[in-house]
Scaffold this active site. Structure first.
Site, PDB file in Angstrom:
ATOM      1  NE  ARG A 151      -4.004   0.152   0.712  1.00  0.00           N
ATOM      2  CZ  ARG A 151      -5.096   0.469   0.042  1.00  0.00           C
ATOM      3  NH1 ARG A 151      -5.434  -0.202  -1.059  1.00  0.00           N
ATOM      4  NH2 ARG A 151      -5.871   1.439   0.433  1.00  0.00           N
ATOM      5  CB  THR A 177      -7.579   6.055  -4.407  1.00  0.00           C
ATOM      6  OG1 THR A 177      -7.666   5.140  -3.314  1.00  0.00           O
ATOM      7  CG2 THR A 177      -8.470   5.567  -5.537  1.00  0.00           C
ATOM      8  CG  HIS A 182      -6.739  -3.476  -6.500  1.00  0.00           C
ATOM      9  ND1 HIS A 182      -7.657  -2.770  -5.750  1.00  0.00           N
ATOM     10  CD2 HIS A 182      -6.610  -4.684  -5.896  1.00  0.00           C
ATOM     11  CE1 HIS A 182      -8.069  -3.531  -4.754  1.00  0.00           C
ATOM     12  NE2 HIS A 182      -7.451  -4.699  -4.817  1.00  0.00           N
TER      13      HIS A 182
HETATM   14  P1  CMP Z   1      -8.649   0.345  -6.546  1.00  0.00           P
HETATM   15  O1  CMP Z   1      -7.575   0.348  -5.538  1.00  0.00           O
HETATM   16  O2  CMP Z   1      -8.600  -0.688  -7.623  1.00  0.00           O
HETATM   17  O3  CMP Z   1     -10.050   0.240  -5.782  1.00  0.00           O
HETATM   18  C1  CMP Z   1     -11.246   0.758  -6.300  1.00  0.00           C
HETATM   19  C2  CMP Z   1     -11.027   1.543  -7.537  1.00  0.00           C
HETATM   20  O4  CMP Z   1     -12.079   2.421  -7.868  1.00  0.00           O
HETATM   21  C3  CMP Z   1      -9.840   2.471  -7.343  1.00  0.00           C
HETATM   22  O5  CMP Z   1      -8.644   1.772  -7.279  1.00  0.00           O
HETATM   23  C4  CMP Z   1     -10.007   3.398  -8.531  1.00  0.00           C
HETATM   24  O6  CMP Z   1      -9.570   2.812  -9.735  1.00  0.00           O
HETATM   25  C5  CMP Z   1     -11.525   3.508  -8.572  1.00  0.00           C
HETATM   26  N1  CMP Z   1     -11.982   4.746  -7.900  1.00  0.00           N
HETATM   27  C6  CMP Z   1     -11.952   5.025  -6.583  1.00  0.00           C
HETATM   28  N2  CMP Z   1     -12.450   6.246  -6.339  1.00  0.00           N
HETATM   29  C7  CMP Z   1     -12.810   6.736  -7.538  1.00  0.00           C
HETATM   30  C8  CMP Z   1     -13.400   7.951  -7.964  1.00  0.00           C
HETATM   31  N3  CMP Z   1     -13.726   8.901  -7.095  1.00  0.00           N
HETATM   32  N4  CMP Z   1     -13.631   8.106  -9.277  1.00  0.00           N
HETATM   33  C9  CMP Z   1     -13.333   7.138 -10.161  1.00  0.00           C
HETATM   34  N5  CMP Z   1     -12.775   5.943  -9.815  1.00  0.00           N
HETATM   35  C10 CMP Z   1     -12.511   5.764  -8.526  1.00  0.00           C
END
Ligand code: CMP
Length: 133
Positions: free
Chosen positions: A85, A91, A115
């Site tokens: 992480r 994110t 991810h």
């Molecule tokens: P990930 O760690 O794969 O977990 C959920 C995913 O949703 C994140 O990474 C992003 O790719 C997507 N995500 C999270 N927040 C948003 C947001 N506000 N707008 C668009 N995509 C998002």
């Protein structure tokens, strides 16, 4: 020793960043126990991201990931979940800490290149999802 899951997402694969992402993982001392490139079908995408159903970004996330190839890595190391992480960063690549994978390679949300499992419990579920028991 702990295990965790890393997914290299379509935007990173598209820009030939698989090797660079994997180098960072190895340089951080995490061991690759297993790895594969998988067609992430719509059904798999909806199942994997089920906890986000109903959220504002859910549909964008599914459209971005579904029916595209991803690379899944099963990783092991001391405090592997936190280590990964920290390596991956926040994110949103614009808010991610300096020198993290998302800050350096991500282009936005949902196109944030990778991810990483967010907890030990998620890691168990996500490793099982891609690699079985
Ligand atoms: P990930 O760690 O794969 O977990 C959920 C995913 O949703 C994140 O990474 C992003 O790719 C997507 N995500 C999270 N927040 C948003 C947001 N506000 N707008 C668009 N995509 C998002």
């Amino acid at each position: 020793m702990e295990q965790t899951l890393l997914l290299i997402k379509p935007d990173a694969i598209e820009r030939n960043l698989i090797g660079k992402v994997i180098s960072r993982v190895e340089e951080a001392g995490l061991k690759i126990l297993d790895m594969k490139m998988v067609l992430f079908t719509r059904k798999m995408t909806e199942h994997f991201y089920g906890e986000h159903k109903g959220k504002e970004f859910y549909n964008r996330l599914i459209e971005y990931m579904a029916d595209k190839k991803v690379v899944a890595l099963k990783l092991e190391g001391e405090n592997a979940v936190k280590t990964l992480r920290d390596l991956v960063g926040a994110t949103d690549p614009k808010k991610a800490e300096k020198n993290t994978i998302r800050a350096d390679f991500g282009v936005g949300t949902p196109q944030n290149s990778v991810h990483a499992s967010d907890s030990f419990k998620s890691a168990i579920r996500e490793i099982k999802f891609f690699f079985g028991d």
